[in-house]
Design an enzyme around this catalytic site. Structure first.
Site, PDB file in Angstrom:
ATOM      1  N   ARG A 183      46.982  24.399  82.340  1.00 50.07           N
ATOM      2  CA  ARG A 183      45.862  23.837  81.571  1.00 50.07           C
ATOM      3  C   ARG A 183      44.879  23.169  82.528  1.00 50.07           C
ATOM      4  O   ARG A 183      43.674  23.239  82.358  1.00 50.07           O
ATOM      5  CB  ARG A 183      46.381  22.857  80.508  1.00 50.07           C
ATOM      6  CG  ARG A 183      45.265  22.268  79.678  1.00 50.07           C
ATOM      7  CD  ARG A 183      45.687  21.602  78.364  1.00 50.07           C
ATOM      8  NE  ARG A 183      47.064  21.213  78.221  1.00 50.07           N
ATOM      9  CZ  ARG A 183      47.628  20.113  78.760  1.00 50.07           C
ATOM     10  NH1 ARG A 183      46.894  19.287  79.478  1.00 50.07           N
ATOM     11  NH2 ARG A 183      48.903  19.860  78.561  1.00 50.07           N
ATOM     12  N   LYS A 224      28.989  37.046  75.800  1.00 53.62           N
ATOM     13  CA  LYS A 224      27.834  37.928  75.676  1.00 53.62           C
ATOM     14  C   LYS A 224      27.581  38.648  77.013  1.00 53.62           C
ATOM     15  O   LYS A 224      28.418  39.407  77.443  1.00 53.62           O
ATOM     16  CB  LYS A 224      26.632  37.117  75.183  1.00 53.62           C
ATOM     17  CG  LYS A 224      26.967  36.118  74.046  1.00 53.62           C
ATOM     18  CD  LYS A 224      27.312  36.773  72.732  1.00 53.62           C
ATOM     19  CE  LYS A 224      27.879  35.819  71.688  1.00 53.62           C
ATOM     20  NZ  LYS A 224      27.095  34.636  71.384  1.00 53.62           N
ATOM     21  N   ASP A 282      20.977  26.320  77.012  1.00 51.54           N
ATOM     22  CA  ASP A 282      21.858  27.418  76.604  1.00 51.54           C
ATOM     23  C   ASP A 282      21.211  28.698  77.140  1.00 51.54           C
ATOM     24  O   ASP A 282      20.197  29.153  76.618  1.00 51.54           O
ATOM     25  CB  ASP A 282      21.981  27.435  75.076  1.00 51.54           C
ATOM     26  CG  ASP A 282      22.943  28.522  74.587  1.00 51.54           C
ATOM     27  OD1 ASP A 282      23.136  29.518  75.317  1.00 51.54           O
ATOM     28  OD2 ASP A 282      23.464  28.382  73.463  1.00 51.54           O
ATOM     29  N   TYR A 337      20.872  28.480  67.984  1.00 50.51           N
ATOM     30  CA  TYR A 337      22.008  29.308  67.561  1.00 50.51           C
ATOM     31  C   TYR A 337      22.738  28.591  66.419  1.00 50.51           C
ATOM     32  O   TYR A 337      23.021  27.387  66.512  1.00 50.51           O
ATOM     33  CB  TYR A 337      22.937  29.515  68.756  1.00 50.51           C
ATOM     34  CG  TYR A 337      24.217  30.230  68.417  1.00 50.51           C
ATOM     35  CD1 TYR A 337      24.223  31.581  68.098  1.00 50.51           C
ATOM     36  CD2 TYR A 337      25.427  29.550  68.391  1.00 50.51           C
ATOM     37  CE1 TYR A 337      25.396  32.232  67.763  1.00 50.51           C
ATOM     38  CE2 TYR A 337      26.613  30.194  68.063  1.00 50.51           C
ATOM     39  CZ  TYR A 337      26.587  31.539  67.754  1.00 50.51           C
ATOM     40  OH  TYR A 337      27.741  32.180  67.421  1.00 50.51           O
TER      41      TYR A 337
HETATM   42  C1  LIG Z   1      27.336  33.343  70.790  1.00 53.06           C
HETATM   43  C2  LIG Z   1      26.500  32.176  71.189  1.00 53.06           C
HETATM   44  C3  LIG Z   1      27.054  30.888  71.302  1.00 53.06           C
HETATM   45  C4  LIG Z   1      28.500  30.597  70.957  1.00 53.06           C
HETATM   46  O1  LIG Z   1      29.382  31.204  71.831  1.00 53.06           O
HETATM   47  P1  LIG Z   1      30.875  31.692  71.398  1.00 53.06           P
HETATM   48  O2  LIG Z   1      31.385  32.279  72.663  1.00 53.06           O
HETATM   49  O3  LIG Z   1      30.706  32.668  70.287  1.00 53.06           O
HETATM   50  O4  LIG Z   1      31.594  30.449  70.976  1.00 53.06           O
HETATM   51  C5  LIG Z   1      26.224  29.859  71.718  1.00 53.06           C
HETATM   52  N1  LIG Z   1      24.915  30.064  71.988  1.00 53.06           N
HETATM   53  C6  LIG Z   1      24.354  31.287  71.874  1.00 53.06           C
HETATM   54  C7  LIG Z   1      22.898  31.434  72.178  1.00 53.06           C
HETATM   55  C8  LIG Z   1      25.119  32.374  71.471  1.00 53.06           C
HETATM   56  O5  LIG Z   1      24.535  33.576  71.338  1.00 53.06           O
END
Ligand SMILES: *Cc1c(COP(=O)(O)O)cnc(C)c1O
Length: 386
Positions: free
Chosen positions: A53, A202, A177, A105
């Site tokens: 962890r 992503k 982000d 988001y």
């Molecule tokens: C998908 C996404 C998230 C969240 O990420 P997860 O891996 O699904 O928890 C946060 N910000 C943006 C812009 C996203 O596209």
């Protein structure tokens, strides 16, 4: 990150950033250290690893690579993008306030309002179009500025350097982000951000087979807090997923560049199509964020949204049912192209009036352009728009 890493080009950092052959065997690719614990030669005597962890060699290799990609000192990985954001919010105290973009988001909005508000973290959602106006929302309690660019699904562009500059002048930390752009297209720390968040699910992983998140920073104090929380809260990714993301990143620059090239062609095709009323793509010269995007991004990304002349859900549903190569699904940033309907999928929880006020109509369609042949993708859209 060492000085010679900083001087490497992005493509070379994708492959070599923070990596060296495994010291025990010479394995060229980082092995998957599938272990929960590590042998100690005497109580408290170990090789830097006690329990997985806290630290895992595969995860650490990925973290070094991610720090290198964003031109930063540190990266900390978590089990999802949202758990990475959760860790950042856990560094705040009850009574602290977050100023966030009003075009966020959905999951980030939910985490701020439905979860952290209960623990005394206040959030205010404001337009980020005018950086000077954002500063007027700052109070004594404001501790964090939360920026997202390009935004989802309207692909608005926020001026990162201007906003982080305003925050810095007031002693407020800023986080970008960077999920939609990926570090190949945009590096917020160089633009003044203190923290960068990614949903590694992503573009970073890029193959739609892992859920993961990370925070990247050169702020030593915040890094120490996040590293502590990684172990103390324990929302950690496993070694196999860490390996997969590390492998995905080796082609990040190639995948994202191809997606940008094809998205440009797809946007041009849609712009000329008689069934399409609007195309949202920062690469188009009439996009309101085009000039800022040109300054802060290497290229304009693989995401394209468009609206239909037939301004209703049924028309959009017909298009989404007919595509062959654009798979109808949530998420983005994979090698395969996806098509989605924000009003009923990712943004269904937002009240309709609020959706319509930002142009998010019932006929808006969002594309994540993958790395298939661009002509095949355009042909697919042509037959679906019929
Ligand atoms: C998908 C996404 C998230 C969240 O990420 P997860 O891996 O699904 O928890 C946060 N910000 C943006 C812009 C996203 O596209």
């Amino acid at each position: 990150m060492s000085q010679d890493q900083k001087n490497l080009s992005f493509a070379t950092r994708c492959i070599h950033g923070g990596q060296q052959p495994d010291p025990t065997t010479g394995a060229v690719m980082m092995p998957i250290y599938q272990t929960s614990t590590y042998a100690q030669s005497a109580p408290g005597e170990h090789q830097g690893y006690e329990y997985a962890r806290g630290d895992n060699p595969t995860r650490n290799a990925l973290q070094r690579n991610l720090a290198s990609l964003e031109g930063a000192e540190h990266a900390v990985c978590f089990g999802s993008g949202l758990s990475a954001m959760d860790a950042i919010l856990r560094t705040l105290e009850p009574g602290d306030e977050v100023i966030a973009s009003d075009d966020l988001y959905g999951g980030s909005y939910r985490l701020l309002t439905a979860v952290h508000q209960r623990y005394g973290i206040k959030s205010k959602f404001v337009s980020m179009n005018d950086p000077a106006a954002v500063a007027e929302h700052f109070t004594e309690a404001t501790k964090l500025l939360w920026i997202e660019t390009p935004t989802n699904p309207m692909l608005n562009i926020v001026d990162v350097a201007a906003l982080t500059g305003v925050a810095k002048s007031k002693g407020i930390l800023s986080c970008v982000d960077n999920t939609f752009a990926s570090p190949y297209l945009q590096q917020p720390i160089a633009l003044g951000a203190d923290l960068v968040l990614h949903s590694a699910t992503k573009y970073l992983n890029g193959h739609s087979d892992v859920v993961m998140g990370c925070v990247i920073t050169s702020n030593e104090e915040v890094y120490q807090q996040l590293h502590y929380l990684q172990n103390a809260v324990g929302a950690v990714p496993g070694p196999q997923d860490s390996f997969l993301v590390l492998r995905g990143i080796k082609t990040l620059h190639l995948r994202v560049q191809r997606a940008c090239d094809s998205a440009k062609k797809v946007a041009a095709f849609l712009l000329d199509h008689p069934a399409v009323s609007k195309v949202y793509y920062p690469g188009l010269e009439n996009h309101p964020g085009h000039e800022v995007a040109k300054q802060q991004m290497r290229d304009f990304g693989g995401m394209v949204s468009f609206d239909l002349v037939a301004d209703n859900f049924d028309a959009a549903r017909e298009v989404m049912k007919k595509t062959r190569f654009f798979t109808l699904a949530e998420s983005l940033g994979g090698v395969e192209s996806l098509i989605g309907h924000p009003a009923s999928m990712t943004h269904a929880s937002i009240p309709k009036e609020q959706r319509l006020s930002v142009g998010l109509t019932d006929s808006l369609i969002r594309l994540s352009v993958g790395v298939e042949d661009a002509d095949d993708l355009i042909e697919d859209l042509r037959q679906a728009l019929g």
